[in-house]
Design a protein around this motif. Structure first.
Motif, short mmCIF file in Angstrom:
data_model
loop_
_atom_site.label_atom_id
_atom_site.label_comp_id
_atom_site.label_asym_id
_atom_site.label_seq_id
_atom_site.Cartn_x
_atom_site.Cartn_y
_atom_site.Cartn_z
N ALA A 95 10.79 8.11 5.80
CA ALA A 95 9.57 8.64 6.43
C ALA A 95 8.53 8.84 5.33
N LEU A 96 7.57 7.92 5.25
CA LEU A 96 6.62 7.92 4.14
C LEU A 96 5.17 7.84 4.57
N ASP A 97 4.92 7.84 5.88
CA ASP A 97 3.54 7.65 6.32
C ASP A 97 3.35 8.35 7.66
N THR A 98 2.11 8.38 8.13
CA THR A 98 1.80 8.91 9.45
C THR A 98 0.64 8.11 10.03
N GLY A 99 0.27 8.41 11.26
CA GLY A 99 -0.84 7.72 11.91
C GLY A 99 -1.30 8.50 13.12
N SER A 100 -2.54 8.27 13.53
CA SER A 100 -3.12 9.07 14.61
C SER A 100 -2.41 8.88 15.94
N PRO B 182 0.83 -1.21 0.00
CA PRO B 182 0.00 0.00 0.00
C PRO B 182 0.86 1.26 0.00
N ALA B 183 0.27 2.33 -0.48
CA ALA B 183 0.94 3.63 -0.43
C ALA B 183 0.71 4.26 0.93
N GLY B 184 1.72 4.97 1.43
CA GLY B 184 1.59 5.70 2.67
C GLY B 184 1.04 7.08 2.43
N ALA B 185 1.03 7.90 3.46
CA ALA B 185 0.48 9.25 3.36
C ALA B 185 1.26 10.11 2.37
N ALA B 186 2.52 9.75 2.09
CA ALA B 186 3.32 10.50 1.12
C ALA B 186 2.96 10.14 -0.32
N ASP C 52 5.49 11.56 12.86
CA ASP C 52 4.68 12.72 13.17
C ASP C 52 5.05 13.84 12.19
N PRO C 53 4.12 14.28 11.34
CA PRO C 53 4.46 15.33 10.36
C PRO C 53 4.86 16.66 11.01
N ALA C 54 4.55 16.84 12.29
CA ALA C 54 4.97 18.05 12.98
C ALA C 54 6.47 18.05 13.26
N SER C 55 7.10 16.87 13.23
CA SER C 55 8.51 16.75 13.55
C SER C 55 9.36 16.27 12.38
#
Length: 348
Positions: free
Chosen positions: A305-310, A256-260, A273-276
């Protein structure tokens, strides 16, 4: 799934700051050839000029002819410096892991496959104030929690039917692959959520005596839910009010593709964490001392770093993508390791 962490003990390897990647702990044991090609697959997600320039140089090197392991190592050592990421108090962060689950599903519900996989409902709207439910009279309010969604009639189209414990874990992972009884296969991809916060159920299960404190791996939780399917299991899963809706995409046999927007290379991609962090960052991870039954001793290496999560929050927090299927899922459920992270910064 979350469990109680041991008291943080900072690893004794020396910190590395603004130095060559060759100074990283464990660098000599890395598979630089595999890391180089994982970097090429994901570096297109970089948005800064320096990151794009290094990515272009790496792809040009690969296009010119076969790259040897020593050339791959030389590229990484000459194109980057390393800077350690740190928590506010200097303590270790945390590594967990995730995977792309593969599950059996049914077109029609039966006694075992009795839980619907739901598409995003028409009454759900994402607004600047958050996710809301749009009522028939036009008024809005917070979207219901998991327990209310599962107690009522399906609020949207049913994409298929699954075992309740399988759907719960697929919602935690955010996507999964479904195989139906007629041989059809689809990828259930994240479509929407109810706007409620994610809460792990491992710690409350241990607190209630349902599982031992060091026995709250994903597989242990799944087994308990399967053995208590029905009202008991629903009461436990309702401790996590977050609910995920899906869409059905074709299964192309890949990852699967990540958030990127980039397919995730197994064991070489992390959610951050996209904030960091920035998508496309090249990262060195070092994680040792996991405390769950069945855990591997350590994880270290270069990842993208290719994805994120809650549940991924903070500068030293990562979720390692381990691949597709049952074996990846068994391993992922036992990953909860103290973590150090270094960002590989393109040289000026």
């Amino acid at each position: 799934p979350q469990t109680q962490a041991p008291p943080p003990v900072r690893p004794q390897t020396p910190a590395v700051q603004g130095d060559s990647p060759a100074a990283l702990p464990g660098w000599d044991q890395e598979d630089h050839f595999a890391a180089f090609h994982a970097y090429l697959a994901g570096c297109g997600a970089a948005r800064d000029a320096a990151g794009r320039a290094v990515c272009a140089r790496g792809r040009a090197l690969a296009a010119a002819g076969p790259v040897s392991p020593s050339e791959a190592r030389d590229f990484l050592e000459t194109q980057f410096i390393v800077v350690e990421a740190r928590t506010a108090d200097g303590s270790p962060g945390r590594l967990t892991a995730y995977f792309a689950p593969e599950y059996a599903a049914r077109r029609v519900a039966d006694a075992v496959f009795d839980t619907p996989v739901l598409a995003a409902p028409a009454d759900l709207s994402r607004t600047p104030q958050g996710v809301v439910q749009v009522r028939p009279d036009g008024t809005t309010g917070p979207y219901p929690e998991r327990a209310a969604i599962e107690a009522g009639p399906p609020p949207s189209a049913v994409l298929g039917w699954m075992k309740a414990e399988d759907l719960f874990f697929m919602q935690i992972q955010g996507s999964g692959y479904l195989t139906f009884e007629d041989g059809g296969r689809v990828r259930a991809a994240y479509a929407a959520d109810n706007g409620r916060p994610f809460r792990g159920i491992a710690t409350p299960m241990a607190q209630q005596g349902l599982l031992p404190p060091n026995g709250t791996s994903g597989e242990a939780i799944r087994a308990w839910l399967a053995d208590h399917r029905g009202a008991e299991a629903r009461a436990v899963t309702a401790l996590n009010p977050r609910y995920i809706f899906f869409r059905a995409d074709p299964d192309d046999g890949g990852h699967p593709a990540g958030a990127a927007g980039v397919p995730l290379p197994a064991r070489r991609a992390i959610a951050v964490d996209p904030a960091s962090w920035t998508y496309g960052d090249l990262v060195w991870i070092q994680a040792e001392g996991g405390n769950l039954i069945g855990a591997r001793a350590s994880y270290h290496g270069l990842v993208m770093a290719l994805d994120t999560g809650s549940a991924i929050r903070g500068p030293v927090r990562a979720d390692l993508y381990l691949g597709r299927g049952e074996a990846a899922g068994l391993e992922a459920g036992a990953v909860r390791h103290p973590l150090r992270m270094w960002r590989l910064v393109p040289r000026g």
